[in-house]
Design a protein around this motif. Sequence first.
Motif, mmCIF file in Angstrom:
data_model
loop_
_atom_site.group_PDB
_atom_site.id
_atom_site.type_symbol
_atom_site.label_atom_id
_atom_site.label_comp_id
_atom_site.label_asym_id
_atom_site.label_seq_id
_atom_site.Cartn_x
_atom_site.Cartn_y
_atom_site.Cartn_z
ATOM 1 N N UNK A 384 15.869 -14.234 -13.489
ATOM 2 C CA UNK A 384 16.582 -13.737 -14.675
ATOM 3 C C UNK A 384 15.835 -12.544 -15.279
ATOM 4 N N UNK A 385 14.468 -12.635 -15.350
ATOM 5 C CA UNK A 385 13.683 -11.529 -15.898
ATOM 6 C C UNK A 385 13.837 -10.271 -15.048
ATOM 7 N N UNK A 386 13.863 -10.449 -13.725
ATOM 8 C CA UNK A 386 14.018 -9.288 -12.827
ATOM 9 C C UNK A 386 15.384 -8.640 -13.039
ATOM 10 N N UNK A 387 16.444 -9.485 -13.156
ATOM 11 C CA UNK A 387 17.793 -8.959 -13.348
ATOM 12 C C UNK A 387 17.897 -8.210 -14.676
ATOM 13 N N UNK A 388 17.337 -8.799 -15.737
ATOM 14 C CA UNK A 388 17.400 -8.154 -17.052
ATOM 15 C C UNK A 388 16.633 -6.837 -17.053
ATOM 16 N N UNK A 512 17.685 -4.969 -26.202
ATOM 17 C CA UNK A 512 17.958 -6.403 -26.128
ATOM 18 C C UNK A 512 17.665 -6.937 -24.735
ATOM 19 N N UNK A 513 18.022 -6.126 -23.681
ATOM 20 C CA UNK A 513 17.732 -6.554 -22.325
ATOM 21 C C UNK A 513 16.208 -6.712 -22.118
ATOM 22 N N UNK A 514 15.423 -5.772 -22.653
ATOM 23 C CA UNK A 514 13.957 -5.873 -22.534
ATOM 24 C C UNK A 514 13.422 -7.099 -23.264
ATOM 25 N N UNK A 515 13.979 -7.368 -24.463
ATOM 26 C CA UNK A 515 13.543 -8.547 -25.222
ATOM 27 C C UNK A 515 13.878 -9.826 -24.464
ATOM 28 N N UNK A 516 15.093 -9.859 -23.863
ATOM 29 C CA UNK A 516 15.460 -11.052 -23.101
ATOM 30 C C UNK A 516 14.568 -11.190 -21.873
ATOM 31 N N UNK A 517 14.241 -10.027 -21.243
ATOM 32 C CA UNK A 517 13.360 -10.082 -20.070
ATOM 33 C C UNK A 517 11.968 -10.598 -20.456
ATOM 34 N N UNK A 518 11.446 -10.137 -21.621
ATOM 35 C CA UNK A 518 10.139 -10.613 -22.086
ATOM 36 C C UNK A 518 10.180 -12.103 -22.382
ATOM 37 N N UNK A 519 11.294 -12.564 -22.995
ATOM 38 C CA UNK A 519 11.429 -13.994 -23.279
ATOM 39 C C UNK A 519 11.440 -14.787 -21.983
ATOM 40 N N UNK A 520 12.156 -14.242 -20.948
ATOM 41 C CA UNK A 520 12.181 -14.928 -19.648
ATOM 42 C C UNK A 520 10.788 -14.962 -19.030
ATOM 43 N N UNK A 522 7.946 -14.960 -20.697
ATOM 44 C CA UNK A 522 7.162 -15.953 -21.437
ATOM 45 C C UNK A 522 7.533 -17.363 -21.014
ATOM 46 N N UNK A 523 8.835 -17.611 -20.834
ATOM 47 C CA UNK A 523 9.269 -18.939 -20.388
ATOM 48 C C UNK A 523 8.705 -19.246 -19.009
ATOM 49 N N UNK A 524 8.736 -18.209 -18.110
ATOM 50 C CA UNK A 524 8.176 -18.413 -16.773
ATOM 51 C C UNK A 524 6.662 -18.679 -16.831
ATOM 52 N N UNK A 525 5.952 -17.971 -17.733
ATOM 53 C CA UNK A 525 4.505 -18.196 -17.881
ATOM 54 C C UNK A 525 4.213 -19.575 -18.453
ATOM 55 N N UNK A 526 5.081 -20.056 -19.358
ATOM 56 C CA UNK A 526 4.883 -21.409 -19.882
ATOM 57 C C UNK A 526 5.073 -22.436 -18.781
#
Length: 879
Positions: A384-388, A512-520, A522-526
């Motif tokens: 998802x992060x790569x797509x965003x 917004x796409x960058x923010x969503x990618x960063x959130x993804x 962070x979720x992946x790192x968690x």
Amino acid sequence: MKLTRLRVAELRRFRAPFELAEIQAGLNIFTAANEAGKSTLVRAIRAAFFERHKSSSVDDLRPYDDSAAAPEVELDFEIAGVPYQLSKRFLKKMRCDLVVGSRRLEGVEAEDALAERLGFQFALKGASRGEHWGIPGLLWIEQGSAQAVRDAVVNAADHLRKALDESLGDVSASGGDEVVAQVRKWRDELLTGTGKPKAGFQKAVDDATALEARVAELREAVATYRGQVDQLKLLRDAHAADAAAQPWVAFRSQQATAQQALQAAEALTGERDALQEKLRQVTGLRELLAQRLTSAEQQQQGLATREAALVAAASKHEQAAALEAHAVLAETSATEGWRKAREALGLARQEDTRRVLVRQVSDARTRAVELASLLERATAENDRSISLKRDAAHLLIEAADLSALREQHAKLNELQIRQAAVATRLRIELDAGATIQLGSEAISGQAERLLVAPTMVTVPGVGRMHIAPGGSDLAELAQTQAQLQDEHGALLQRLGLASLADAEARDKTHAQRLADANAADKSRKLLAPKGLDALRADLDAAQARESEATSALAQLPPEPTQAALSLDAAEREHETARVAAEAAGQQLQAARQTLATAASQHDAAKQERDTLKVVLDDPKLQAELAAKRLELLEAGTRESVVKAEVDAIVARIAAARPDILKQDVDRFRRSAEEAENQHRARDRQIVQVETALAAAGAQGLEEELERVLSASHLAQRRAAELRRRAEALDLLLQKLDHRRQALTRRLQAPLQKHLDRYLQLLFPSGRLAVDDNLVPGALTRPGPRGPEAGDFETLSFGAREQMGVISRLAYADLLKEAGRPTLIILDDVLVHSDEQRLAQMKRVLFDAAQRHQVLLFSCHPGRWRDMGVPVRSLEAEPS
């Protein structure tokens, strides 16, 4: 006196020239660290005034390790408004120059003029010392000497009186100074300052003493001569008596008699020694026979002991055999129990391993499931992060382009506003049904237009109107707007956008796409803190552990039909069985050792009993013992006879006392030798006394005694005359000094006034007394129980230091009233004062600085910042 400038060069730590200029009247505070040169500057001022420029005793002024240096001091100062300039150089190219107003003095003349003006004197030889410093020594306080007031006042006493007499006319108007000076001169010709005789007087005393000693010596010699005459007669009489009697002959005879008696006693001693040797042999034979018979009796008694020991050893052997049999049974039972416990422990460990492996399989399977779930979710978030991020890259508008669009749009809006301001406003109101053509636009009814460019208005059936808006700015604005619209349109076309609003929306979507990618991310790192590869490795490891545990579990034997003991219980039972088996083994070993020892002891006891029994039953031994008993009786009889003979001869020797006879021989021999030695020594002594008497008679001792005795009487009379004159002059000078002191006491009142002025700032209602020598005495101050009084020397060091400073300030006030120059130098004073006392002493110093110039040197700048004057740092002064 006001010091305005100080310059030093090649002086101690100041190798290069150093100048202290613009010294102000009143209080001057100079600070520096330790070893920075404060005391060096004070020493320079003292050297400039107190040391002769040709003195060779000022090596301490040189810089360290610089023997070629020529220390130099320059001072500018004023006295009573007259400018002075003093320049001195020491040790090399020595000089002294003094300029007073327009007058110039050099060398010793300049130095003596300063000493007379300031009230001090120079040392006649060597370096200047405290007793020479006079008034400046009282007012210039060296480091650590503020409390030493008495010596400073005593050293300045004459100069103080001379200076202060001028302000007390009637005290000095008696004209007695000349008389005192003349009496002091006569007295000083005979006595030193401490009352000891001087050269002429001392020579007269020494001559009288020497002659008196010579008289005593001659009298002793005459008495000795007369005694020797009498001694000679006694010696001759004694020598003649000894020559006639010859006492040493009688002593030799007595020595021979004693020697004969001693030889007879020594012969008896030889007989006694022979009999004692015979007695020793007989006694030794008797003791040997007795020992042999005693040994035979002991052997007989030992046979019974051996029999009893054999019975006891047999009993111990039987007991040890029984214990060994019991220990064998116990050891066999304990070993069997240990074997069963080992088997049970092995089974318990097997089942414990089975439980551990089952738990490991379950834990590994659960962990693998969890990790697989985490990997799936982390992979999804990563995709998802790569797509965003890919979408965000497509939507990216460079910040410069977006800024340019915003800037162009703002400029276009601004141009429209400016055009509206200068454009021609056309308001149209048409009748119903009527229409006109405005450029290419058909208008009916009411309308309002802003014309920024030439426009043609067509009225059907009427004609055409050409309207050209006025003003050159409007055309220019239109041209600028058209150019800017072209640039704006080109940039929108390049970006694939229709308007600035589309660009803003696209930029927000990109953010917004960058923010969503960063959130993804962070979720992946968690989900996978160490990364997807690490998470996959953890999953593989968990699956491997599950496989390994499953394989190990399959290799275990089948589960037993009966429940096995727990591992802890099996280990405890195994340990108990092991300890019991080891203890049983040790007991068996000990029992076997005891049995072996008992058997050995039984065999040894039997062998000893049999051997001794064979020996005692031998007939030859019995015959030998009977013969020994007869020999023992005969030896006892011989021993008694010889012992009686020894006792008899010992009694004869004791009666003869050979030790006393030896002493008699020695005593008579020494008496004879002493008598002969005394006779020969007396003969030599007679010769010596006769020779001494002959020499003394040739010297004429009695005539010499009469001559020296006459000279001694004359010398004693001369010394007595000089002593009476010296004592009379000394007494007269004392009385004149007492009179002078009585007049000097009148100086105490003004001094006490100035002391009280300062003391009230430190101790309100306090009083510091002044003695006859103008030296501070007892301090009286308020106490918790009324006034307290204490002598100056009994005060604490800090209090004495404070009183010392106050006293010197009072002397300065007194001297200033008398018109004398004053300069106060304080080198690191009041360092032992507490904060409260220091604050009070600051008030004292500030008050004194209103009347005198005060130079204060300190290594504590922070303590003096509240004195209302600049605190000058020597380190910051220009060289």
